[in-house]
Scaffold this motif. Structure first.
Motif, PDB file in Angstrom:
ATOM      1  N   VAL A   3       0.845  -1.175   0.000  1.00 29.74           N
ATOM      2  CA  VAL A   3       0.000   0.000   0.000  1.00 29.74           C
ATOM      3  C   VAL A   3       0.890   1.237   0.000  1.00 29.74           C
ATOM      4  N   SER A   4       0.742   2.084  -1.014  1.00 24.70           N
ATOM      5  CA  SER A   4       1.584   3.264  -1.097  1.00 24.70           C
ATOM      6  C   SER A   4       1.212   4.260  -0.018  1.00 24.70           C
ATOM      7  N   GLU A   5       2.143   5.165   0.281  1.00 20.95           N
ATOM      8  CA  GLU A   5       1.892   6.188   1.280  1.00 20.95           C
ATOM      9  C   GLU A   5       0.852   7.185   0.797  1.00 20.95           C
ATOM     10  N   SER A   6       0.176   7.792   1.768  1.00 21.70           N
ATOM     11  CA  SER A   6      -0.709   8.903   1.429  1.00 21.70           C
ATOM     12  C   SER A   6       0.073  10.206   1.548  1.00 21.70           C
ATOM     13  N   HIS A   7      -0.501  11.245   1.029  1.00 23.15           N
ATOM     14  CA  HIS A   7       0.111  12.577   1.111  1.00 23.15           C
ATOM     15  C   HIS A   7      -0.949  13.539   1.643  1.00 23.15           C
ATOM     16  N   TYR A   8      -1.594  13.135   2.715  1.00 22.47           N
ATOM     17  CA  TYR A   8      -2.730  13.879   3.241  1.00 22.47           C
ATOM     18  C   TYR A   8      -2.230  15.102   4.012  1.00 22.47           C
ATOM     19  N   PRO A   9      -2.767  16.282   3.739  1.00 20.86           N
ATOM     20  CA  PRO A   9      -2.311  17.479   4.452  1.00 20.86           C
ATOM     21  C   PRO A   9      -2.562  17.349   5.959  1.00 20.86           C
ATOM     22  N   ALA A  10      -1.521  17.512   6.735  1.00 22.09           N
ATOM     23  CA  ALA A  10      -1.616  17.351   8.184  1.00 22.09           C
ATOM     24  C   ALA A  10      -1.908  18.688   8.862  1.00 22.09           C
ATOM     25  N   ARG A  11      -2.464  18.611  10.040  1.00 26.44           N
ATOM     26  CA  ARG A  11      -2.718  19.783  10.867  1.00 26.44           C
ATOM     27  C   ARG A  11      -1.625  19.919  11.923  1.00 26.44           C
ATOM     28  N   TRP A  12      -1.630  21.023  12.639  1.00 26.17           N
ATOM     29  CA  TRP A  12      -0.785  21.238  13.814  1.00 26.17           C
ATOM     30  C   TRP A  12       0.719  21.244  13.494  1.00 26.17           C
ATOM     31  N   TRP A  13       1.115  22.233  12.717  1.00 29.79           N
ATOM     32  CA  TRP A  13       2.526  22.455  12.446  1.00 29.79           C
ATOM     33  C   TRP A  13       2.702  23.924  12.076  1.00 29.79           C
ATOM     34  N   GLU A  46       6.937  17.606   3.348  1.00 35.84           N
ATOM     35  CA  GLU A  46       6.881  17.312   1.907  1.00 35.84           C
ATOM     36  C   GLU A  46       6.384  18.570   1.185  1.00 35.84           C
ATOM     37  N   GLY A  47       7.201  19.094   0.309  1.00 35.34           N
ATOM     38  CA  GLY A  47       6.824  20.302  -0.425  1.00 35.34           C
ATOM     39  C   GLY A  47       6.653  21.507   0.479  1.00 35.34           C
ATOM     40  N   GLY A  48       7.439  21.552   1.555  1.00 32.08           N
ATOM     41  CA  GLY A  48       7.379  22.671   2.479  1.00 32.08           C
ATOM     42  C   GLY A  48       6.236  22.608   3.465  1.00 32.08           C
ATOM     43  N   GLN A  49       5.464  21.515   3.451  1.00 32.38           N
ATOM     44  CA  GLN A  49       4.342  21.364   4.364  1.00 32.38           C
ATOM     45  C   GLN A  49       4.424  20.024   5.079  1.00 32.38           C
ATOM     46  N   MET A  50       3.533  19.826   6.036  1.00 33.03           N
ATOM     47  CA  MET A  50       3.498  18.533   6.714  1.00 33.03           C
ATOM     48  C   MET A  50       2.380  17.677   6.143  1.00 33.03           C
ATOM     49  N   VAL A  51       2.681  16.390   5.925  1.00 30.08           N
ATOM     50  CA  VAL A  51       1.679  15.449   5.446  1.00 30.08           C
ATOM     51  C   VAL A  51       1.623  14.260   6.390  1.00 30.08           C
ATOM     52  N   LEU A  52       0.457  13.615   6.407  1.00 36.75           N
ATOM     53  CA  LEU A  52       0.262  12.358   7.129  1.00 36.75           C
ATOM     54  C   LEU A  52       0.339  11.247   6.109  1.00 36.75           C
ATOM     55  N   THR A  53       1.317  10.348   6.267  1.00 34.60           N
ATOM     56  CA  THR A  53       1.573   9.338   5.235  1.00 34.60           C
ATOM     57  C   THR A  53       0.722   8.084   5.384  1.00 34.60           C
ATOM     58  N   THR A  54      -0.067   7.993   6.465  1.00 34.33           N
ATOM     59  CA  THR A  54      -0.862   6.777   6.684  1.00 34.33           C
ATOM     60  C   THR A  54      -2.365   7.045   6.672  1.00 34.33           C
ATOM     61  N   TYR A  55      -2.790   8.190   6.165  1.00 35.66           N
ATOM     62  CA  TYR A  55      -4.229   8.449   6.097  1.00 35.66           C
ATOM     63  C   TYR A  55      -4.868   7.422   5.152  1.00 35.66           C
ATOM     64  N   GLY A  56      -5.918   6.745   5.643  1.00 34.18           N
ATOM     65  CA  GLY A  56      -6.608   5.750   4.823  1.00 34.18           C
ATOM     66  C   GLY A  56      -5.925   4.411   4.762  1.00 34.18           C
ATOM     67  N   ARG A  57      -4.840   4.230   5.524  1.00 32.96           N
ATOM     68  CA  ARG A  57      -4.103   2.958   5.520  1.00 32.96           C
ATOM     69  C   ARG A  57      -4.151   2.338   6.904  1.00 32.96           C
ATOM     70  N   SER A  58      -4.397   1.049   6.974  1.00 27.93           N
ATOM     71  CA  SER A  58      -4.515   0.373   8.263  1.00 27.93           C
ATOM     72  C   SER A  58      -3.633  -0.864   8.305  1.00 27.93           C
TER      73      SER A  58
END
Length: 364
Positions: A3-13, A46-58
């Protein structure tokens, strides 16, 4: 299945003047360069922002008894749909789920699922609630919160099984979506937290006080007793007295047995007598509901009425053998109110654990 990583925009940074960013989710305050990950491994610049790499992955889905979380006062006997992701923001040398929480491989994430798919699967399974567990949901808070919204839309409850290591702002947002929590209070000394978890004690205490005083989240506490490290009479007494003073007598406390694992394989398992001793100390401190876990101990697993002391919910490990608490949450003998959430009696789920595949057709 990979399962590839997600690139979901993260909060709190927030961005730092030197081009790095700082994660504001937990007290680690990780400062990251482009492409770098936090200690939790799943939050990344990633790209100057924070991402959550496991969004939608379990890491997988299971239906468990609610007592396995452990929650003994949150709809006892019901089933809970459980899942986690990868990574963790603590570095516990005694981790009991290290294959998930210490994972650095996205290939361990077997199932891909949207929040609504998870809620729908939990509903089909007949579960009362959905638990974010196995690794700490704090690090996948954005995903857990979206799943919680989907669950609430279907009338399902939500449960966080967590170490409580989180900053104030995300703490408010995260627990606003939770109906219940079991918080690991791993010890009651800063020395233990620093040496064996790489973290601090005070933020966990802050989380517990916040949950009890400022939310309606049903809260229980678990302490894994490790021989020679956090099992002295003095430490157990100090912790029990703090819970009594700051949280009150009705917060259930679970003392759980350690087994050698991860980086502490040279430490012996916790004797059952240690758990019983700890339970006696906590009860003498004034706590009403104190339990032993990971052992067969009917007395230590039973919920007793604080009023008349009759056994109301008799358990052997995760199996409920008798439950006489009324649907209104009272002792049928003396009418004393039993702290927690209860409903009409139903057949107990038992001590089963049922793996669930959301997308069985995609498995190899």
């Amino acid at each position: 299945m990979s399962v590839s990583e997600s690139h979901y925009p993260a909060r709190w940074w927030h961005a730092l003047p030197n081009g790095r960013i700082q994660c504001d989710l937990c007290p680690r305050d990780c400062k990251l360069h482009e492409g770098q990950r936090g200690l939790c491994f799943v939050r990344k610049m990633e790209g100057g922002q924070m991402v959550l790499t496991t969004y939608g992955r379990s890491s997988g889905f299971c239906v468990d008894p609610i007592e396995k979380k452990p929650l003994n006062h949150f709809y006892p006997g019901s089933s809970v749909f459980s899942f986690g992701t990868a990574g963790c923001n603590l570095a516990c040398k005694f981790c009991q789920n290290w294959d998930i929480s210490k994972s650095r491989e996205t290939d361990t994430l077997m199932d891909q699922a949207s929040p609504d798919e998870i809620a729908a699967a939990a509903e089909r399974a007949g579960s009362k609630s959905v638990a974010f567990t196995y690794n700490d949901p704090v690090i996948f808070a954005e995903y857990a919160m979206d799943v919680a919204d989907a669950c609430h839309a279907r009338g399902l409850k939500t449960v966080a099984v967590t170490a409580g290591y989180i900053h104030e702002a995300p703490r408010r947002a995260f627990y606003a979506k939770m109906d219940a929590a079991n918080v690991d209070l791993k010890a009651f000394t800063e020395d233990f937290y620093f040496k064996l978890t790489g973290a601090q004690l005070q933020p966990v205490l802050d989380t517990l006080v916040y949950l009890k005083r400022e939310t309606n989240v049903w809260t229980e506490i678990t302490t894994l007793l490790i021989p020679g490290h956090n099992d002295s009479d003095a430490e157990i007494a100090a912790m029990s007295q703090w819970i009594m003073r700051e949280l009150g007598p009705e917060v259930p406390l679970h003392f759980s047995a350690f087994h050698p694992d991860w980086k502490m394989r040279d430490v012996p398992p916790t004797p059952a007598s240690t758990l019983s001793r700890a339970r006696d100390i906590a009860l003498k401190a004034g706590l009403h509901y104190v339990y032993t876990g990971n052992v067969h101990d009917t007395t230590g697993g039973t919920t007793f009425c604080p009023g008349c002391h009759d056994p109301l919910i008799v358990r052997d490990w995760y199996r409920i053998e008798r439950n006489s608490v009324t649907p209104e949450g009272r002792c049928p003998h003396c009418g004393h109110a039993i702290a927690g959430h209860f409903d009409a009696s139903h057949p107990a789920f038992g001590n089963r654990r049922i793996p669930i595949a959301l997308h069985p057709e995609s498995r190899p």
